[in-house]
Design an enzyme around this catalytic site. Structure first.
Site, PDB file in Angstrom:
ATOM      1  N   CYS A 193       0.627  -1.330  -0.019  1.00  0.00           N
ATOM      2  CA  CYS A 193      -0.091   0.074  -0.002  1.00  0.00           C
ATOM      3  C   CYS A 193       0.698   1.053  -0.373  1.00  0.00           C
ATOM      4  CB  CYS A 193      -1.242  -0.237   1.148  1.00  0.00           C
ATOM      5  SG  CYS A 193      -2.457   1.010   1.091  1.00  0.00           S
TER       6      CYS A 193
ATOM      7  N   ASP B 105      -8.596  -3.199  -7.552  1.00  0.00           N
ATOM      8  CA  ASP B 105      -8.832  -2.333  -6.630  1.00  0.00           C
ATOM      9  C   ASP B 105      -8.828  -0.463  -7.052  1.00  0.00           C
ATOM     10  OD1 ASP B 105      -6.962  -0.420  -4.310  1.00  0.00           O
ATOM     11  OD2 ASP B 105      -4.993  -1.303  -4.892  1.00  0.00           O
TER      12      ASP B 105
ATOM     13  N   HIS C 249      -8.057  -4.090  -3.038  1.00  0.00           N
ATOM     14  CA  HIS C 249      -6.388  -3.396  -2.384  1.00  0.00           C
ATOM     15  C   HIS C 249      -6.910  -4.362  -1.239  1.00  0.00           C
ATOM     16  CE1 HIS C 249      -4.408  -0.549  -1.513  1.00  0.00           C
ATOM     17  NE2 HIS C 249      -4.720  -0.028  -0.380  1.00  0.00           N
TER      18      HIS C 249
END
Length: 261
Positions: A126, A183, A214
């Site tokens: 991330c 995502d 995600h």
């Protein structure tokens, strides 16, 4: 392969002390080092488990607390709306130069350790994927794995934004770029912008898009995809074994660190 030990060190940075969690093989010897960057929630239980898996394959893992200048040492943000809101506020409050200085401090710590071979890599998830991408701009980082790295395509990391696409020219090691096609934080046009830039620069990289949301790597929550995670960890270990080499367990050294019991 290897039982691991868990400890931490406090590193001095341009913006104060930074607690850095260390996970390393318990067996004496010297091992390659990897700076592992967390999500916006800092060093959560899933991040620690991932670090233990990496260390168990023969690496010293250093996990900096990325918001050390804003939160007390040891702060973990919850996987809830409040934690997400706080992490996202801090992401764009911190200065870009501070992110880069923190990265250099973590890399220098690994290089200085008597139990490290000095061969360095980076990995992140991330926001951590973006921070690992920036860590790769250091010439001594030989291999980097980035999982769904946020904000590279938007240039929106830090208080004043970032120059990561421009500075991708400084990356000398090999990249492993992994993305989830479902995502929403990194849409198709964003992924293609990063891909086009790496191709333009003729960087050495591999590119993998998978059918995942995600946070599909995080072993907590409804978006976790264990089958994807298992297959992609194999790519990570292939990269690091190839580029960083193996440890030397015949060298009996121990690092001087502050150990947490």
């Amino acid at each position: 392969m290897i039982i691991v030990n868990d400890e931490y060190v406090t590193l001095e940075t341009t913006n104060g002390p930074m607690r850095t969690h260390i996970v390393r093989p318990a067996a004496p010897g010297r091992y390659p080092g990897i700076v592992f960057y967390s999500e916006i929630f800092q060093i959560t239980a899933p991040i620690r488990r991932t670090a233990a898996m990496l260390a168990g394959h023969g690496y010293i893992i250093a996990m900096p607390e990325i918001y050390h200048e804003f939160e007390p040492a040891g702060t973990i943000l919850a996987y809830d709306q409040a934690g997400s809101d706080r992490g996202n506020v801090l992401k764009t409050t911190k200065e870009l130069s501070s992110y880069d200085a923190d990265s250099r401090a973590a890399l220098d710590h690994l290089k200085s350790r008597p139990d490290c071979t000095g061969r360095l890599g980076a990995m992140g998830i991330c926001i951590g994927g973006h921070l690992a991408f920036r860590a790769a701009m250091n010439p001594d980082v030989l291999a980097t794995a980035c999982f769904y790295a946020t904000d590279i395509h938007k240039g929106s990391l830090s208080k004043s934004g970032d120059d990561s696409l421009e500075r991708a020219k400084d990356i000398q090691g090999e990249l492993l770029m992994i993305w989830g096609r479902q995502d929403p934080h990194i849409p198709l046009e964003g992924r293609m912008a990063v891909l086009a830039r790496l191709n333009e620069l003729q960087k050495k990289f591999s590119w993998h898009e998978v059918n995942g949301a995600h946070a599909f790597l995080r072993d907590e929550g409804i978006r976790y995809d264990p089958e994807l995670a298992y297959s992609l960890y194999g790519l990570v270990f292939d990269l690091f074994h190839r580029k960083l080499g193996e440890g030397d367990q015949t060298t009996h050294t121990t690092a001087s660190t502050e150990t947490r019991h």
